[in-house]
Design an enzyme around this catalytic site. Structure first.
Site, PDB file in Angstrom:
ATOM      1  N   LYS A  43       0.705  -1.185  -0.037  1.00  0.00           N
ATOM      2  CA  LYS A  43       0.053   0.047  -0.106  1.00  0.00           C
ATOM      3  C   LYS A  43       0.824   0.946  -0.027  1.00  0.00           C
ATOM      4  O   LYS A  43       1.987   1.152   0.457  1.00  0.00           O
ATOM      5  CB  LYS A  43      -0.998   0.195   1.208  1.00  0.00           C
ATOM      6  CG  LYS A  43      -2.233   0.772   1.107  1.00  0.00           C
ATOM      7  CD  LYS A  43      -3.356  -0.005   0.429  1.00  0.00           C
ATOM      8  CE  LYS A  43      -4.461   0.976   0.033  1.00  0.00           C
ATOM      9  NZ  LYS A  43      -5.618  -0.076  -0.291  1.00  0.00           N
ATOM     10  N   ASP A  91      -6.719   4.423  -4.834  1.00  0.00           N
ATOM     11  CA  ASP A  91      -7.503   4.207  -3.571  1.00  0.00           C
ATOM     12  C   ASP A  91      -8.013   5.276  -3.305  1.00  0.00           C
ATOM     13  O   ASP A  91      -8.199   6.105  -4.349  1.00  0.00           O
ATOM     14  CB  ASP A  91      -6.521   3.710  -2.418  1.00  0.00           C
ATOM     15  CG  ASP A  91      -7.305   3.215  -1.212  1.00  0.00           C
ATOM     16  OD1 ASP A  91      -7.648   1.998  -1.092  1.00  0.00           O
ATOM     17  OD2 ASP A  91      -7.392   3.958  -0.283  1.00  0.00           O
ATOM     18  N   GLY A 103     -20.387   7.064   1.333  1.00  0.00           N
ATOM     19  CA  GLY A 103     -19.274   7.371   0.095  1.00  0.00           C
ATOM     20  C   GLY A 103     -19.969   7.532  -1.047  1.00  0.00           C
ATOM     21  O   GLY A 103     -20.880   6.944  -1.416  1.00  0.00           O
ATOM     22  N   GLY A 150     -17.686   7.585  -4.267  1.00  0.00           N
ATOM     23  CA  GLY A 150     -16.696   7.613  -5.000  1.00  0.00           C
ATOM     24  C   GLY A 150     -17.016   6.299  -5.840  1.00  0.00           C
ATOM     25  O   GLY A 150     -18.080   5.803  -6.005  1.00  0.00           O
TER      26      GLY A 150
HETATM   27  O1  2IT Z   1      -7.971  -1.590  -1.200  1.00  0.00           O
HETATM   28  C1  2IT Z   1      -7.839  -2.113  -2.184  1.00  0.00           C
HETATM   29  O2  2IT Z   1      -7.604  -3.547  -2.494  1.00  0.00           O
HETATM   30  C2  2IT Z   1      -7.667  -1.276  -3.422  1.00  0.00           C
HETATM   31  N1  2IT Z   1      -7.472  -0.013  -3.172  1.00  0.00           N
HETATM   32  C3  2IT Z   1      -7.399  -1.867  -4.829  1.00  0.00           C
HETATM   33  C4  2IT Z   1      -5.726  -2.157  -4.907  1.00  0.00           C
HETATM   34  C5  2IT Z   1      -5.478  -2.606  -6.324  1.00  0.00           C
HETATM   35  O3  2IT Z   1      -4.322  -3.127  -6.353  1.00  0.00           O
HETATM   36  O4  2IT Z   1      -6.269  -2.727  -7.175  1.00  0.00           O
END
Ligand code: 2IT
Length: 445
Positions: free
Chosen positions: A124, A164, A235, A237
């Site tokens: 992340k 994200d 949300g 989004g």
């Molecule tokens: O929390 C998640 O799984 C995402 N933000 C997507 C991560 C991704 O690599 O597609």
């Protein structure tokens, strides 16, 4: 394994990282029995090695705003666990981003990615940059400056970031453009790309679509039809958008949706042009839902409140961590909620989860329910490697199958003697076992 002892040690080391400690505690509590049943885990110190990220990068991001003033933010990439594949996970741009948030997300991502059955490790990243109110030029310059540092640490076979909160197709585009220039290659180093330059169909909708496919499986365990059921989402989004579209398509009615300013209640259902309007509001970078109620008579805007006070059959947290607490859970239970599917990461507090489980409400955690997003990122990586594009139908069939398999795994490891499915336990055990056995196979590295 002594969960309390491990938590004490971790708390002493990382006392200022509450979200990370919360995420670890939930997993350790779930897996303690299977862990202790296999002495090899303890001997190889699997848990102690799994709770620490493989490595963490932090870097300074300097950029120039529209006034010509210099700005400085902090950038991060947490490569959490690479046992089963390249690090994979999103990038979050939000003022609340710090190491605790990114470590909790990277830790969760490791188990989620394992559940997808695709070969992806957990990672992340992000920045405390606040995209709200920024011009397109400022967003571009920030993304370029961010990638100018990040590019050294990532690669299509080592670490593949995606979006994200605060990072969508536009930001991925600006970051990909800079990566391509620096690395002099066109590869699947990021996912969530635009369709014209390596992206996959369905990726934007996938988290919400997958979430609703999962919820449908949960309901089916009780022979409940999703058709005609009322739904609330937090949300507005990409994730809430995908969930609202799919829930509507399957015959449910989304009656409440929220932004940071409050929520909209629309008894007629938030579908069709109304969902598109939601997207328009989001794209206008305003972070508000209030104008919805002005545009669509019959709907009501409730300022400063979360949508959990509305009576619904299905609640879908789609915004951010710890957005649904014990009081919210009590309100939903009192109003007869049947099913809560966490589509945000760690959307519910431990108190809320406990309340749902005690009331035998169907409840499943983000790492299972929202795995369709990263799973479709995995499918984007496959298409990039093959130098092929699959049709919408091909991607959707795979996404559906993956969500069904995750549901089967949760039932396998989470079904209690009384028949109630503890999806938290099921998801954590299933996700853990694959990563743990890979770590055993790979030796102490
Ligand atoms: O929390 C998640 O799984 C995402 N933000 C997507 C991560 C991704 O690599 O597609």
């Amino acid at each position: 394994m002594n969960v309390e002892k491990i938590m004490q040690d971790l708390t002493a080391k990382h006392s200022n990282e509450p979200e990370y400690l919360q995420a670890v505690h939930e997993v350790l509590e779930s897996i303690v029995d299977v862990y202790n049943a296999n002495p090899q885990f303890e001997k190889a110190k699997i848990v102690e090695r799994m709770v620490e990220p493989d490595r963490v990068f932090t870097f300074k991001v300097s950029w120039v705003d529209d006034n010509g003033d210099a700005q400085v933010n902090i950038g991060y990439r947490v490569q959490f666990n690479g046992a089963i594949g390249p690090y994979k996970g999103g990038i979050r741009f939000h003022p609340s981003v710090n190491l605790s948030i990114l470590k909790f997300l990277g830790f969760e991502q490791t188990f989620k990615n394992s559940l997808t059955s695709l070969p992806m490790g957990g990672g992340k990243g992000g920045s405390d940059f606040n995209p709200k109110g920024k011009s397109d030029g400022e967003i571009m310059r920030f993304c370029q400056a961010f990638m100018l540092e990040l590019w050294r640490y990532i690669g299509p076979e080592t670490d593949v970031p995606a979006g994200d909160i605060g990072v969508g197709a536009r930001e991925i585009g600006y970051m990909y453009g800079m990566y391509k220039k620096l690395a002099q290659e066109h590869t699947g180093v990021l996912t969530g790309k635009g369709l014209n330059w390596g992206g996959s169909l369905i990726r934007p909708e996938a988290t919400g679509f997958g979430g609703v496919y999962f919820v449908d499986h949960m309901l089916k365990t009780q022979n409940i039809d999703i058709k005609g059921k009322t739904v609330s989402c937090s949300g507005f989004g990409n994730v809430a958008w995908g969930a609202a579209l799919k829930a509507t398509e399957l015959g449910a009615k989304v009656v409440a949706i929220s932004g940071p300013d409050g929520y909209v209640y629309d008894e007629a259902g938030i579908s069709g042009e109304k969902i598109n309007y939601m997207l328009e509001l989001r794209n206008s970078n305003q972070d508000i839902v209030a104008p919805y109620a002005q545009k669509f008579p019959g709907s009501k805007f409730v300022a400063g409140k979360k949508p959990w006070e509305v009576k619904v059959d299905i609640a879908l947290p789609c915004a951010t961590q710890n957005e649904l607490n014990g009081d919210d859970a009590a309100a939903l239970i009192k109003n007869g909620v049947i099913c809560v599917g966490e589509i945000s990461n760690m959307g519910c507090t431990p108190e809320a989860i406990e309340a749902f489980q005690k009331a035998k409400v169907l409840f499943a955690p983000g790492k299972a329910v929202n795995a369709g997003g990263v799973a479709t990122s995995g499918l984007e990586m496959s298409q990039n490697s093959l130098k092929l594009n699959w049709t919408r139908e091909e991607v959707d069939v795979r996404l559906k199958q993956i969500m069904e398999n995750i549901h089967i795994a949760c039932v396998k490891y989470g079904k209690q003697a009384d028949g109630y499915i503890n999806y938290v336990k099921g998801a954590n055990i299933a996700g853990f076992l694959k990563v743990a056995s890979a770590m055993l196979d790979l030796g102490v590295v």
